[in-house]
Structures are given as structure tokens and as C-alpha cells.
Design a protein around this motif. Structure first.
Motif, PDB file in Angstrom:
ATOM      1  N   ARG A  62      -3.133  -2.373  17.329  1.00 17.68           N
ATOM      2  CA  ARG A  62      -3.850  -1.153  17.684  1.00 17.68           C
ATOM      3  C   ARG A  62      -2.895   0.025  17.644  1.00 17.68           C
ATOM      4  O   ARG A  62      -1.771  -0.040  18.149  1.00 17.68           O
ATOM      5  CB  ARG A  62      -4.473  -1.273  19.069  1.00 17.68           C
TER       6      ARG A  62
ATOM      7  N   SER B 236      -2.802   4.553  17.717  1.00 21.28           N
ATOM      8  CA  SER B 236      -3.457   5.849  17.799  1.00 21.28           C
ATOM      9  C   SER B 236      -3.290   6.571  16.473  1.00 21.28           C
ATOM     10  O   SER B 236      -2.279   6.405  15.782  1.00 21.28           O
ATOM     11  CB  SER B 236      -2.837   6.678  18.924  1.00 21.28           C
TER      12      SER B 236
ATOM     13  N   LYS C 217     -16.192   4.033  17.938  1.00 19.11           N
ATOM     14  CA  LYS C 217     -15.133   3.033  17.996  1.00 19.11           C
ATOM     15  C   LYS C 217     -14.376   3.132  19.313  1.00 19.11           C
ATOM     16  O   LYS C 217     -14.003   2.106  19.907  1.00 19.11           O
ATOM     17  CB  LYS C 217     -14.176   3.209  16.822  1.00 19.11           C
TER      18      LYS C 217
ATOM     19  N   GLY D 181     -13.652  -0.811  19.987  1.00 17.41           N
ATOM     20  CA  GLY D 181     -13.441  -1.537  18.739  1.00 17.41           C
ATOM     21  C   GLY D 181     -14.357  -2.729  18.546  1.00 17.41           C
ATOM     22  O   GLY D 181     -14.254  -3.425  17.530  1.00 17.41           O
TER      23      GLY D 181
ATOM     24  N   LYS E  42      -7.700  -4.230   7.279  1.00 18.61           N
ATOM     25  CA  LYS E  42      -6.929  -4.155   8.525  1.00 18.61           C
ATOM     26  C   LYS E  42      -5.794  -5.178   8.529  1.00 18.61           C
ATOM     27  O   LYS E  42      -4.674  -4.878   8.971  1.00 18.61           O
ATOM     28  CB  LYS E  42      -7.843  -4.382   9.732  1.00 18.61           C
TER      29      LYS E  42
ATOM     30  N   ASP F  70      -4.814  -1.147  13.329  1.00 19.72           N
ATOM     31  CA  ASP F  70      -6.210  -0.873  13.659  1.00 19.72           C
ATOM     32  C   ASP F  70      -6.223   0.494  14.331  1.00 19.72           C
ATOM     33  O   ASP F  70      -5.806   0.640  15.481  1.00 19.72           O
ATOM     34  CB  ASP F  70      -6.751  -1.952  14.597  1.00 19.72           C
TER      35      ASP F  70
ATOM     36  N   TYR G 106      -7.295   3.987  16.065  1.00 17.83           N
ATOM     37  CA  TYR G 106      -8.255   4.585  16.995  1.00 17.83           C
ATOM     38  C   TYR G 106      -7.980   6.085  17.067  1.00 17.83           C
ATOM     39  O   TYR G 106      -6.829   6.499  17.119  1.00 17.83           O
ATOM     40  CB  TYR G 106      -8.132   3.975  18.393  1.00 17.83           C
TER      41      TYR G 106
END
Length: 248
Positions: free
Chosen positions: A9, A11, A154, A159, A227, A233, A235
Motif C-alpha cells: 500500500r 499513498s 477506494k 480497497g 498491481k 497499491d 491510494y
């Protein structure tokens, strides 16, 4: 991060300016489908047999492939974040505007005396300025709304439930697209009643959303593969969602 561990994950701010292995290919696919669906599909009205109602239903042939641009838009936002999707939308908008300009120039060029295909060429590539304007405005607004809703959902869903984001963003994005395009292109035009404009608007919106629903399994496969290959991933925490910039 190894691919066995899955994407990490991140940003959108953390990867600003970063490079991705497949981003350029996805952008190219988006612009290619956008242009081809406008050039090849937009000029033909096809029909499909509906056995339950015993009628032939006409539809614009471009609808078979144009919704793929929304699917790729979903993939871009889900995998690479809103900022990179925004960059692609601007690239697509510029490409459509150049295509319209090029079509106008080529059609207006005087044909050679022994070339007899001018009338057919004008039928296929001649574009009504009102429809071009409506198409560009609808695409630009619809794609940005689609990407914004996708990115926001999302974050809201953490997610999870990708299907809810792809379908939900398409319902809103294609709704905005249709609400802009059909009234702007056909309201008050010869042969178009207000009732017909509304009927075609709703029909095309339903068909486009239905395409998104049917293609959801494909979207899952593409998103999960990208991905894993990209290793992140993304966000959009803290993202500036203005459409009026191209920097990532």
C-alpha cells in the motif's frame, strides 16, 4: 517488495514522479481505443435483434468499444492513482481534439479531379462541429467524474469490493457523459424530439453500464495482474483532485 508478498500500500504522494513498468502501455491502449471508437464506430448505426420483443433495436456501433475507455480509466485510477489517470485523460482529450482538427483539414482539401471518393470520405470523416464539441465536453467531464468517484470510493472502502467502485464510478461517470453529450449534440436538432433525445440518452447509459458489469471479471484480472507486476497499491490520500493540471 517481492511479488509473492503482494503489492505494498502506498499513498499517491509517496510515488509522485515515480516510474512504472506498464503505465505507458495502459495510456496507449486508452488513447487508441478512444480514437478508434470515435473514428470507426461513431459513423455507423447498427441494429440488434431482440427476440423477446420481436424487434430490431438500432444503436451506434461505437458503443461496442467506447466503454472500454471507461474500463481502462478504472484500471488506471485503481492501479496508478488519480493523478496519473488525470494525465491520461488530458492526453486523450488532446488526441480527440487533434483528430477532429485533422479530419476537418483533410475533408476540406480539394480532391484531385480523378479521385471520386470525396462524397464517401465526407460521410465517414466529415464531423458536425456541434457533435464534436458535445463529444469532447462529455468525454472530458465523464472521465474525470469516473476517476474521482473511483479514487474516493477506494479510500472509503479501504480497497475492498473493487466491483462496487468500477460499477459505481461508471454509473456516475457515464451518467454525466450522457447527460452532457445527447442534449448538447441533438437537443433541438432536425429529426430529434425531446422525447427521442431522452430515450437514446437513457438507452445508451444503460448499455454502457451493462458493459461495465459484464467486463468486471476482466477488470479484476487486469487490476490484480498490474498491481502484482508494479508492486504497489496506490491510494489517493491527500490528493489534489483538481482536473486542471497534468503533473503527477
Amino acid at each position: 517488495m517481492s511479488m509473492e508478498q503482494g503489492p505494498a500500500r502506498a499513498s499517491a504522494r509517496e510515488i509522485a514522479g515515480g516510474q512504472f513498468r506498464y503505465y505507458d502501455f495502459v495510456m496507449a491502449a486508452f488513447v487508441a481505443i478512444l480514437l478508434l471508437s470515435n473514428v470507426i464506430g461513431a459513423g455507423k448505426v447498427a441494429q440488434i435483434w431482440l427476440p423477446l420483443w420481436n424487434v430490431y433495436w438500432p444503436f451506434g456501433a461505437g458503443i461496442l468499444f467506447f466503454p472500454l475507455s471507461y474500463v481502462i480509466g478504472d484500471v488506471l485510477t485503481e492501479v496508478y492513482g488519480y493523478a496519473r489517470a488525470r494525465r491520461v485523460i488530458w492526453a486523450g482529450t488532446a488526441a480527440v481534439l487533434f483528430m477532429a482538427f485533422m479530419s476537418w483539414v483533410v475533408v476540406m482539401l480539394p480532391p484531385a479531379p480523378d479521385w471520386t471518393n470525396q462524397a464517401a470520405y465526407e460521410t465517414i470523416f466529415g464531423q458536425v462541429p456541434r457533435i464534436v464539441l458535445a463529444s469532447v465536453c462529455a468525454f472530458w467531464a465523464g472521465e474525470f467524474v469516473n476517476s474521482y468517484v473511483m479514487a474516493r470510493m477506494k479510500i472509503w472502502t479501504g480497497g475492498r469490493h473493487l466491483w462496487s467502485r468500477t460499477i459505481g464510478s461508471t454509473v456516475v461517470g457515464q451518467g454525466v457523459d450522457s447527460l452532457i453529450f445527447y442534449p448538447l449534440a441533438f437537443l433541438g436538432a432536425v429529426g430529434w424530439t425531446n422525447a427521442l433525445v431522452f430515450k437514446v440518452l437513457v438507452t445508451q447509459w444503460v448499455l454502457k453500464v451493462s458493459w461495465e458489469v459484464l467486463l468486471t471479471p476482466v477488470t479484476y484480472l487486469v487490476v490484480n495482474w498490474l498491481k502484482r507486476r508494479e508492486g504497489v497499491d496506490v491510494y489517493d490520500d491527500g490528493t489534489d483532485f483538481t482536473p486542471f493540471r497534468t503533473r503527477v
